[in-house]
Design an enzyme around this catalytic site. Structure first.
Site: not given
Ligand code: PEP
Ligand code: MG
Length: 583
Positions: A196, A438, A462, A509
């Site tokens: 994050h 994912e 993920d 994404c």
């Molecule tokens: C991902 O896992 O690529 C995703 C977009 O979700 P997050 O990063 O919120 O887990």
């Molecule tokens: Mg994710």
């Protein structure tokens, strides 16, 4: 201060170069609390100091809350009200008063003792919710102690302008409390490319380096730092030669960034005319505004967790409706994909009582968790359905592992929609539903999932971690967490093909979509819809506009035959893809 120059190595997570004074977030470091005995006569004046410190700490909290309210524009700042209640808890004041008077000790020592007692009491409880309160008690206690010891409000919102933030880790709950606009760069000890902190750093458009061993110990507040977000290095008190050299590189980088402004209004299409959708990933109002500044086609991923993280309890359907509307309203009628709450694993929520799991990344999270808490699922679906009456929104299901999970959520959604219709509340009964791809299982079942939904969205953050068994948040697994791994690229290709065969839009994404070094390869693999952090939109657009689809396809076809990461990187470099030097 570290007076001799040093260079620390880490993992580059956000491009750019920054120079500034270090501000070490030392929340984890205990304050040095003096302890002395006092006479009977001094108790009253100590308690008066305590009362004043409580008032000042409260005023400081109020300021932080108001500031956050202005920054993110809604009730997200409520978390501070919970802190204020703790601060004014009569048990806390009574115990400090008794402790100071009975033991005849200075009030700082009394506060420190009582806070530790209360925190230990919470920490010993079975319930996760109460255990989390231990951290809140320590946080509030720290604020009072800071007032008593330094007479300053040490909350990081008072970061001076232009600092480089240095921390062990920046969790979303902590960053919600910091005036991030003042920060010029970020250095942390923990985290990987898709943790994050990294996502946050890129969304702020400031350079960042993570996985810097012992950064908090080796860097002192006030040290001069240069953060190189391309090479992944942090220079501590650099020599004049190194500073001059970086001043030149920084000027070149800024000139390049400024040159991107020329393409804001131009379409994202390849040099040979293939149209690409370029949307933004957002989490709060400020991101939506940034997305519009860079003319995103819409929002491809609205992570709803942020609005939950900054509260101290679950928002109702009405509150959620307001929260989502405030974000989507900023999009000038462009579409938004709203993802259902994805908590669990690396995204804990303090007030969500979750069973302790030995292996949280493989534990209950995302859609599976929501299906176990139907009231929460229904409230969120109701909010999105109500919004669908007035805005072009769709709903995205996180962490899907099986077709039946999609079927179950759709059944709940149909039921919630029927309830709204009965109550004469308008909503779009054809609200489009998408599945995140994912998990390896979802990737294998992409064809079947595509039959069940209106669109697919590949979460590479993920997907890479689960395919390669490499924790996305771990600094020790960075070498294994490799988006260019042949297993990842072949899986991506298969998913995009499955979406195409079913006639369903498939976007990417995850952070992979926002890395300019991967853009041509993704185009070649068939990706026509990218959703990226707002600050990356122009860079990706620039690469897309310069790319030839025919050449990208040839590159992808070659890459899909290769067996190792090194062969793939060499192939990309050899074919001269943009930013190949950074692979
Ligand atoms: C991902 O896992 O690529 C995703 C977009 O979700 P997050 O990063 O919120 O887990
Ligand atoms: Mg994710």
């Amino acid at each position: 201060m570290t007076d001799h120059p040093a260079m620390l190595k880490g993992v580059a997570v956000s491009r750019g170069i920054a120079e500034g004074a270090a501000y070490v977030l030392d929340d984890a470091v205990p304050l040095a609390v003096p302890r002395r005995t006092i006479d009977d006569g001094a108790v009253a004046s100590e308690l008066a100091r305590f009362a004043a410190a409580l008032d000042e700490a409260e005023a400081c909290l109020r300021e932080v809350r108001d500031d956050l309210e202005r920054q993110i524009g809604s009730e997200e700042a409520r978390v501070f009200e919970a802190d204020m209640l703790l601060l004014r808890d009569p048990t806390f004041s009574r115990r400090v008063t008794e402790h100071c008077a009975a033991r005849k000790i200075n009030v700082e020592a009394a506060v420190a003792d009582v806070v530790e007692e209360l925190a230990l009491g919470f920490a010993a409880l079975d319930d996760v919710y109460f255990r989390e309160r231990a951290a809140d008690v320590r946080d509030v206690g720290r604020r009072v102690l800071e007032r008593l010891l330094t007479h300053r409000c040490e909350h990081p919102r008072h970061l001076p302008d232009g600092v480089i933030l240095v921390a062990v880790e920046l969790l979303p709950s902590a960053t919600a409390r910091v005036n991030l606009q003042a920060v010029r760069g970020i250095v942390t000890e923990r985290g990987g490319r898709t943790s994050h902190t990294s996502i946050l750093t890129r969304s702020l458009g400031i350079p960042g380096v993570v996985a810097v061993a012992e950064a908090v110990r080796r860097i002192k507040s006030g040290d001069t730092l240069i953060v190189d977000g391309m090479a992944g290095s942090v220079h501590v008190n650099p020599s004049p030669r190194v500073r001059d050299d970086y001043a030149r590189s920084q000027a070149e980088f800024l000139a390049y960034r400024n040159s991107l402004a020329e393409i804001v209004a131009l379409p994202a299409e390849t040099a040979d005319g293939a149209a690409v959708e370029l949307s933004a990933n957002v989490g709060k109002i400020a991101d939506a505004e940034a997305a519009m500044l860079f003319e995103a086609d819409g929002v491809g991923l609205y992570r709803t967790e942020f609005g939950f993280l900054v509260r101290d309890r679950f928002p109702s359907a009405t509150e959620q409706h307001r929260m989502y509307e405030a974000v989507v309203d900023r999009l000038r009628s462009r579409p938004a994909v709203i993802r259902l709450l994805d908590v669990g694993s690396d995204k804990p929520l303090s007030y969500f009582p979750m069973a302790e799991e030995p292996n949280p990344a493989l534990g209950r999270r995302g859609t599976r968790l929501l299906l176990r808490h139907p009231d929460l699922l229904r409230a969120q679906l109701e909010a999105i359905l109500r919004l669908s009456a007035t805005h072009a929104v769709s709903v995205l299901l996180p962490m899907i592992g099986a077709v039946e999970e999609v079927v179950e959520v759709k059944a709940v959604m149909a039921d919630v929609a029927a309830g709204l219709r009965r109550a004469k509340v308008p909503c779009n009964s054809g609200l489009p539903v998408g599945a995140m791809i994912e998990t390896p299982a979802a990737a294998v079942l992409a064809r079947e999932l595509a039959q069940e939904v209106d669109f697919l969205s590949v979460g590479t953050n993920d997907l890479v971690q689960y395919l390669l068994s490499a924790d996305r948040t771990s600094e020790t697994m960075t070498a294994y967490y490799e988006p260019l791994h042949p297993a990842v690229l072949r899986t991506l290709h298969a998913v995009v093909e499955a979406g195409r065969a079913a006639g369903k839009k498939t976007s990417v994404c995850g952070e992979m979509a926002g890395n300019p070094a991967y853009a041509e390869l993704l185009l070649g693999l068939g990706v026509r819809s990218f959703s990226v952090t707002p600050g990356e939109i122009l860079e990706i657009k620039k690469v897309i506009r310069a790319a030839s689809l025919a050449r990208a396809r040839q590159l992808a076809a070659r890459v899909l035959t290769l067996r190792t990461v090194e062969e793939i990187k060499a192939c990309c470099r050899g074919s001269g893809v943009a930013f190949a030097a950074e692979l």
